[in-house]
Design an enzyme around this catalytic site. Structure first.
Site, PDB file in Angstrom:
ATOM      1  N   ASP A  91       0.850  -1.179   0.000  1.00 54.13           N
ATOM      2  CA  ASP A  91       0.000   0.000   0.000  1.00 54.13           C
ATOM      3  C   ASP A  91       0.895   1.241   0.000  1.00 54.13           C
ATOM      4  O   ASP A  91       2.006   1.227   0.537  1.00 54.13           O
ATOM      5  CB  ASP A  91      -0.884   0.025   1.252  1.00 54.13           C
ATOM      6  CG  ASP A  91      -1.798  -1.183   1.334  1.00 54.13           C
ATOM      7  OD1 ASP A  91      -2.567  -1.392   0.388  1.00 54.13           O
ATOM      8  OD2 ASP A  91      -1.724  -1.910   2.335  1.00 54.13           O
ATOM      9  N   ASP A  95      -4.534   2.206   3.749  1.00 56.03           N
ATOM     10  CA  ASP A  95      -5.230   1.234   4.582  1.00 56.03           C
ATOM     11  C   ASP A  95      -5.102   1.644   6.042  1.00 56.03           C
ATOM     12  O   ASP A  95      -4.011   2.041   6.493  1.00 56.03           O
ATOM     13  CB  ASP A  95      -4.648  -0.167   4.406  1.00 56.03           C
ATOM     14  CG  ASP A  95      -5.156  -0.863   3.149  1.00 56.03           C
ATOM     15  OD1 ASP A  95      -5.904  -0.228   2.377  1.00 56.03           O
ATOM     16  OD2 ASP A  95      -4.794  -2.032   2.943  1.00 56.03           O
ATOM     17  N   ARG A 112     -13.861   1.249  -2.791  1.00 58.66           N
ATOM     18  CA  ARG A 112     -13.262   1.441  -1.461  1.00 58.66           C
ATOM     19  C   ARG A 112     -12.883   2.896  -1.216  1.00 58.66           C
ATOM     20  O   ARG A 112     -11.706   3.244  -1.097  1.00 58.66           O
ATOM     21  CB  ARG A 112     -12.031   0.546  -1.274  1.00 58.66           C
ATOM     22  CG  ARG A 112     -12.325  -0.927  -1.341  1.00 58.66           C
ATOM     23  CD  ARG A 112     -11.090  -1.755  -1.013  1.00 58.66           C
ATOM     24  NE  ARG A 112     -11.333  -3.181  -1.171  1.00 58.66           N
ATOM     25  CZ  ARG A 112     -10.430  -4.134  -0.973  1.00 58.66           C
ATOM     26  NH1 ARG A 112      -9.200  -3.795  -0.603  1.00 58.66           N
ATOM     27  NH2 ARG A 112     -10.735  -5.401  -1.147  1.00 58.66           N
TER      28      ARG A 112
END
Length: 443
Positions: free
Chosen positions: A223, A266, A321
């Protein structure tokens, strides 16, 4: 100080000058004073304002604002950045990034294990040769998968970097950023990341999983930023992008996209008290995940945590998301979502989530229904009020339930956010956010 507050201070000073004196000279004098103050101001010394989202709860988020002169560094290379982060332990520190720093300047070949051959990997694990019933976890170290694992570990060591407690990482000027890096904010308290263009790391060695779905899939790591078990984190005026390597540029193998990107941000594993404000998230698929699993073990860690505020962010050209939520009390307001034809959804309603989505603006292309904005993954209540779609008010829950009755959503998240410093009209949000969000736009 936020850009909006800084702007208000300058304009307020001008109005006061005109009111008191009514002369050009005094206006110019006040303008000059405000300009001088802005030039003297150091954004690296700023903490999150009181009341500005969950990140301001409790002890608040000050990052490295209290750093002494010995713990303020300006860096221009990846190694300088890594060294600066390690120095001084958890003492308050400010690290200023000047220019664009590439964590993977040497290229993917520099991480490859001796003997690793991607062609051999494709040949051995093709569905025709390997099938789709067995994963690759048991493959030995000298197999193509074993050599891939060794190569991936080398890349992880090179591109992941841990941000310590009481640290501010901030870009200098309009062109500062990180390319190919993965910022790990893990198990620490009090971190600020501001004014950076962060280009998603490109996983050089994605893993083929034959058992992922009906036809197998490629899975990637890294990420752009991870908040893992950390508290009091403020991410502000950053631009998260796939940059030179959008998903559309990636090849296909075994009939599937050779996926080399993971998430842009995240927030997982019991992380808490996070504010993400005035960022741009763009050109990405799985963009922002809050809570990463429905499992009992994860639930034990995440319940009562994952308190996150998202405000005045621009989500442009992202697929899904934005965010997907499990467990957390998430306040998403005054964000602008600009979709294209790849759009899947914005808000993912997941396990035990308590999402409040208010006064956001959505710009959807023709043929994309507002019913897609909310996506139900698990039974959980949601508050979605005061939102606008293409400039008009829309009840997102009502339109979702009317068009997707098999996934009926419950209204009412069960809590009311109080940590908000400013709330704009959703009609004004596109003009405000599009011009002020992202790197290079701190007042």
């Amino acid at each position: 100080m936020s850009r909006s507050k800084c702007h208000a201070r300058v304009i307020g000073g001008l109005r006061a000058a005109v009111s008191l004196a009514g002369c050009t000279a005094l206006v110019l004098a006040v303008t000059g004073t405000a300009t001088a103050q802005a030039q003297d101001r150091d954004p690296g010394r700023e903490g999150l304002a009181a009341g500005d989202g969950w990140g301001s709860a409790g002890t608040g988020t000050t990052g490295g604002s209290a750093a002494d002169a010995a713990h303020v560094r300006t860096v221009t290379t990846w190694e300088q950045f890594r060294t600066a982060l390690r120095e001084g332990g958890s003492a308050p520190k400010i690290i200023k990034i000047r220019g664009a720093i590439d964590a993977n300047a040497a290229g993917c070949s520099s991480f490859a294990a001796d003997g690793y051959d991607f062609g051999a990997y494709l040949e051995k694990y093709s569905p025709e040769n390997w099938g789709l019933d067995t994963d690759l976890e048991g493959e030995p170290a000298d197999s193509p998968e074993g050599l891939r694992r060794i190569s991936a570990a080398r890349q992880a060591e090179a591109v992941k970097v841990s941000i310590p407690a009481n640290t501010t990482v901030i870009g200098v000027g309009r062109n500062a950023g990180l390319k190919g890096a993965s910022l790990q904010i893990t198990g620490v308290d009090n971190v600020i990341v501001r004014n950076l263009t962060v280009e998603s790391p490109l996983d050089c060695f994605p893993q083929w999983d034959p058992t992922d779905g009906a036809t197998g899939n490629w899975n990637s790591e890294y990420d752009s930023a991870v908040v893992y078990g950390s508290t009091h984190v403020w991410l502000d005026h950053n631009t998260f992008t796939d940059g030179a390597h959008p998903d559309s540029s990636l090849p296909r193998y075994f009939g599937m996209v050779y996926q080399q990107h993971d998430g842009e941000l995240d927030i997982v594993k019991g992380a808490d008290f996070v504010t993400a404000s005035w960022n741009v998230f763009t050109e990405h698929d799985k963009t922002l995940m809050i809570g990463n699993s429905d499992s009992a073990a994860t639930a034990a860690v995440d319940r009562g945590h994952l308190k996150v505020t998202l405000h005045h962010n621009l989500f442009s050209g992202v697929v899904e998301r934005a965010p997907r939520v499990r467990f957390g009390q998430v306040d998403a307001y005054n964000n602008h979502y600009v979709a294209d034809t790849s759009y899947a959804y914005s808000f993912g309603i997941g396990m035990e989530s308590q999402l409040v989505a208010e006064k956001n603006a959505f710009t959807l292309p023709a043929g994309v229904s507002a019913a897609k904005i909310l996506k139900k993954w698990k039974e959980a209540p949601v508050t979605a009020t005061g939102n606008h779609v293409n400039g008009a008010p829309v009840d997102l829950i009502a339109v979702h339930n009317a068009e997707i009755p098999a996934e009926t959503l419950q209204s009412g998240a069960g809590w009311t956010p109080t940590l908000r410093t400013r709330v704009d009209s959703p009609k004004a949000v596109p003009g405000i956010v599009d011009h002020r969000a992202g790197a290079g736009k701190i007042c």
